[in-house]
Design a protein around this motif. Structure first.
Motif, PDB file in Angstrom:
ATOM      1  N   PHE A  69      12.743   5.329   1.287  1.00  0.00           N
ATOM      2  CA  PHE A  69      11.500   6.014   0.914  1.00  0.00           C
ATOM      3  C   PHE A  69      11.594   7.499   1.248  1.00  0.00           C
ATOM      4  O   PHE A  69      11.297   8.347   0.414  1.00  0.00           O
ATOM      5  CB  PHE A  69      10.303   5.378   1.635  1.00  0.00           C
ATOM      6  N   ARG A  70      12.012   7.820   2.449  1.00  0.00           N
ATOM      7  CA  ARG A  70      12.073   9.224   2.845  1.00  0.00           C
ATOM      8  C   ARG A  70      13.200   9.970   2.126  1.00  0.00           C
ATOM      9  O   ARG A  70      13.084  11.160   1.878  1.00  0.00           O
ATOM     10  CB  ARG A  70      12.182   9.362   4.364  1.00  0.00           C
ATOM     11  N   GLU A  71      14.269   9.277   1.747  1.00  0.00           N
ATOM     12  CA  GLU A  71      15.316   9.915   0.936  1.00  0.00           C
ATOM     13  C   GLU A  71      14.790  10.184  -0.485  1.00  0.00           C
ATOM     14  O   GLU A  71      15.067  11.226  -1.064  1.00  0.00           O
ATOM     15  CB  GLU A  71      16.560   9.018   0.856  1.00  0.00           C
ATOM     16  N   SER A  72      14.038   9.259  -1.023  1.00  0.00           N
ATOM     17  CA  SER A  72      13.548   9.360  -2.400  1.00  0.00           C
ATOM     18  C   SER A  72      12.290  10.211  -2.534  1.00  0.00           C
ATOM     19  O   SER A  72      12.064  10.821  -3.578  1.00  0.00           O
ATOM     20  CB  SER A  72      13.248   7.957  -2.950  1.00  0.00           C
ATOM     21  N   PHE A  73      11.457  10.213  -1.511  1.00  0.00           N
ATOM     22  CA  PHE A  73      10.164  10.902  -1.567  1.00  0.00           C
ATOM     23  C   PHE A  73       9.989  11.786  -0.330  1.00  0.00           C
ATOM     24  O   PHE A  73       8.976  11.710   0.366  1.00  0.00           O
ATOM     25  CB  PHE A  73       9.015   9.880  -1.653  1.00  0.00           C
ATOM     26  N   SER A  74      10.973  12.628  -0.064  1.00  0.00           N
ATOM     27  CA  SER A  74      10.975  13.441   1.159  1.00  0.00           C
ATOM     28  C   SER A  74       9.779  14.384   1.257  1.00  0.00           C
ATOM     29  O   SER A  74       9.328  14.706   2.352  1.00  0.00           O
ATOM     30  CB  SER A  74      12.277  14.235   1.272  1.00  0.00           C
ATOM     31  N   GLU A  75       9.252  14.805   0.146  1.00  0.00           N
ATOM     32  CA  GLU A  75       8.143  15.770   0.152  1.00  0.00           C
ATOM     33  C   GLU A  75       6.765  15.112   0.106  1.00  0.00           C
ATOM     34  O   GLU A  75       5.756  15.809   0.206  1.00  0.00           O
ATOM     35  CB  GLU A  75       8.275  16.735  -1.041  1.00  0.00           C
ATOM     36  N   LEU A  76       6.714  13.798  -0.056  1.00  0.00           N
ATOM     37  CA  LEU A  76       5.420  13.127  -0.197  1.00  0.00           C
ATOM     38  C   LEU A  76       4.726  13.009   1.154  1.00  0.00           C
ATOM     39  O   LEU A  76       5.224  12.349   2.063  1.00  0.00           O
ATOM     40  CB  LEU A  76       5.593  11.729  -0.818  1.00  0.00           C
ATOM     41  N   GLY A  77       3.580  13.655   1.276  1.00  0.00           N
ATOM     42  CA  GLY A  77       2.752  13.483   2.462  1.00  0.00           C
ATOM     43  C   GLY A  77       2.013  12.161   2.349  1.00  0.00           C
ATOM     44  O   GLY A  77       1.440  11.857   1.301  1.00  0.00           O
ATOM     45  N   VAL A  78       2.028  11.380   3.402  1.00  0.00           N
ATOM     46  CA  VAL A  78       1.457  10.032   3.322  1.00  0.00           C
ATOM     47  C   VAL A  78       0.092   9.905   3.978  1.00  0.00           C
ATOM     48  O   VAL A  78      -0.562   8.882   3.818  1.00  0.00           O
ATOM     49  CB  VAL A  78       2.423   8.966   3.898  1.00  0.00           C
ATOM     50  N   GLN A 135       5.727  -0.660  -2.539  1.00  0.00           N
ATOM     51  CA  GLN A 135       5.184   0.705  -2.492  1.00  0.00           C
ATOM     52  C   GLN A 135       4.214   0.816  -1.307  1.00  0.00           C
ATOM     53  O   GLN A 135       4.253   1.798  -0.559  1.00  0.00           O
ATOM     54  CB  GLN A 135       4.493   1.033  -3.807  1.00  0.00           C
ATOM     55  N   PHE A 136       3.371  -0.186  -1.136  1.00  0.00           N
ATOM     56  CA  PHE A 136       2.488  -0.255   0.031  1.00  0.00           C
ATOM     57  C   PHE A 136       3.312  -0.206   1.313  1.00  0.00           C
ATOM     58  O   PHE A 136       3.010   0.553   2.235  1.00  0.00           O
ATOM     59  CB  PHE A 136       1.657  -1.547  -0.024  1.00  0.00           C
ATOM     60  N   LEU A 137       4.354  -1.034   1.376  1.00  0.00           N
ATOM     61  CA  LEU A 137       5.183  -1.086   2.577  1.00  0.00           C
ATOM     62  C   LEU A 137       5.798   0.273   2.894  1.00  0.00           C
ATOM     63  O   LEU A 137       5.779   0.720   4.047  1.00  0.00           O
ATOM     64  CB  LEU A 137       6.289  -2.138   2.426  1.00  0.00           C
ATOM     65  N   ALA A 138       6.335   0.939   1.901  1.00  0.00           N
ATOM     66  CA  ALA A 138       6.982   2.238   2.114  1.00  0.00           C
ATOM     67  C   ALA A 138       5.996   3.251   2.690  1.00  0.00           C
ATOM     68  O   ALA A 138       6.295   3.933   3.679  1.00  0.00           O
ATOM     69  CB  ALA A 138       7.573   2.744   0.805  1.00  0.00           C
ATOM     70  N   ILE A 139       4.829   3.346   2.083  1.00  0.00           N
ATOM     71  CA  ILE A 139       3.844   4.332   2.535  1.00  0.00           C
ATOM     72  C   ILE A 139       3.289   3.964   3.904  1.00  0.00           C
ATOM     73  O   ILE A 139       3.168   4.817   4.787  1.00  0.00           O
ATOM     74  CB  ILE A 139       2.731   4.488   1.486  1.00  0.00           C
ATOM     75  N   GLU A 140       2.981   2.693   4.119  1.00  0.00           N
ATOM     76  CA  GLU A 140       2.427   2.293   5.415  1.00  0.00           C
ATOM     77  C   GLU A 140       3.474   2.372   6.528  1.00  0.00           C
ATOM     78  O   GLU A 140       3.134   2.715   7.661  1.00  0.00           O
ATOM     79  CB  GLU A 140       1.805   0.901   5.340  1.00  0.00           C
ATOM     80  N   LEU A 141       4.720   2.088   6.229  1.00  0.00           N
ATOM     81  CA  LEU A 141       5.759   2.271   7.245  1.00  0.00           C
ATOM     82  C   LEU A 141       5.850   3.737   7.647  1.00  0.00           C
ATOM     83  O   LEU A 141       5.956   4.069   8.836  1.00  0.00           O
ATOM     84  CB  LEU A 141       7.118   1.769   6.736  1.00  0.00           C
ATOM     85  N   ALA A 142       5.790   4.628   6.673  1.00  0.00           N
ATOM     86  CA  ALA A 142       5.821   6.060   6.977  1.00  0.00           C
ATOM     87  C   ALA A 142       4.579   6.456   7.779  1.00  0.00           C
ATOM     88  O   ALA A 142       4.681   7.195   8.773  1.00  0.00           O
ATOM     89  CB  ALA A 142       5.919   6.873   5.687  1.00  0.00           C
TER      90      ALA A 142
END
Length: 165
Positions: A69-78, A135-142
């Motif tokens: 997730f962080r490699e693919s969406f490094s700029e996404l603020g969660v 997608q939920f898991l990726a954002i909530e893990l972050a």
């Protein structure tokens, strides 16, 4: 909302495992998805209200999901996400590629799951949208690892879960 009961939920889980192209717009199927997504949201928010999010494990694949997730969406603020960041045509393509990576390793990777748009608030109609489970898991893990869910325990108390009969 109609109550379905444990047997109904088990039957729904079996039906919902079938390929999506086998379904037409059946309101009962949509209602069962909504019930399952809502129950998941209740349980997850109670967990956030009860334990330190930094120690919460959501799957056995947490480290891999978070890393990609962080490699693919490094700029996404969660902390605060928008529907456009998750569901615009451009975003859908990026997310589809990400999600499909976990097709064979994350159980129910594409199940409809509610996510909070603003991590500082509870689930509500205005603060929730449906996304695929991974997608939920990726954002909530972050959110958990990066401290965005830390205030939940001090601002919310666990709720008594409603039992469906």
């Amino acid at each position: 909302m109609t109550t379905v009961g444990a047997d109904g939920l088990m039957a729904a889980a079996t039906v919902l495992d079938r390929p999506a192209d086998e379904f037409v717009n059946d309101t009962m199927i949509e209602e069962l998805w909504a019930i399952k997504a809502f129950e998941h949201a209740e349980i997850y928010f109670n967990l956030l209200s009860s334990v330190d999010p930094k120690i919460l494990r959501l799957t056995k694949m947490d480290d891999e999901i978070y890393k990609l997730f962080r490699e693919s969406f490094s700029e996404l603020g969660v902390s605060l996400v928008t529907e456009d960041q998750l569901k615009s045509e451009a975003a859908k393509e990026c997310w589809r590629t990400f999600c499909e990576t976990f097709k064979d390793t994350v159980e129910d990777y594409n199940y409809a799951t509610l996510i909070r748009l603003d991590s500082s608030k509870d689930y509500s109609e205005a603060n929730s949208i449906i996304v695929p489970r991974v997608q939920f898991l990726a954002i909530e893990l972050a959110r958990n690892r990066e401290g965005h869910n830390d205030s939940i325990r001090s601002n919310f108390k666990p709720k008594k879960l409603q039992t469906r009969s």
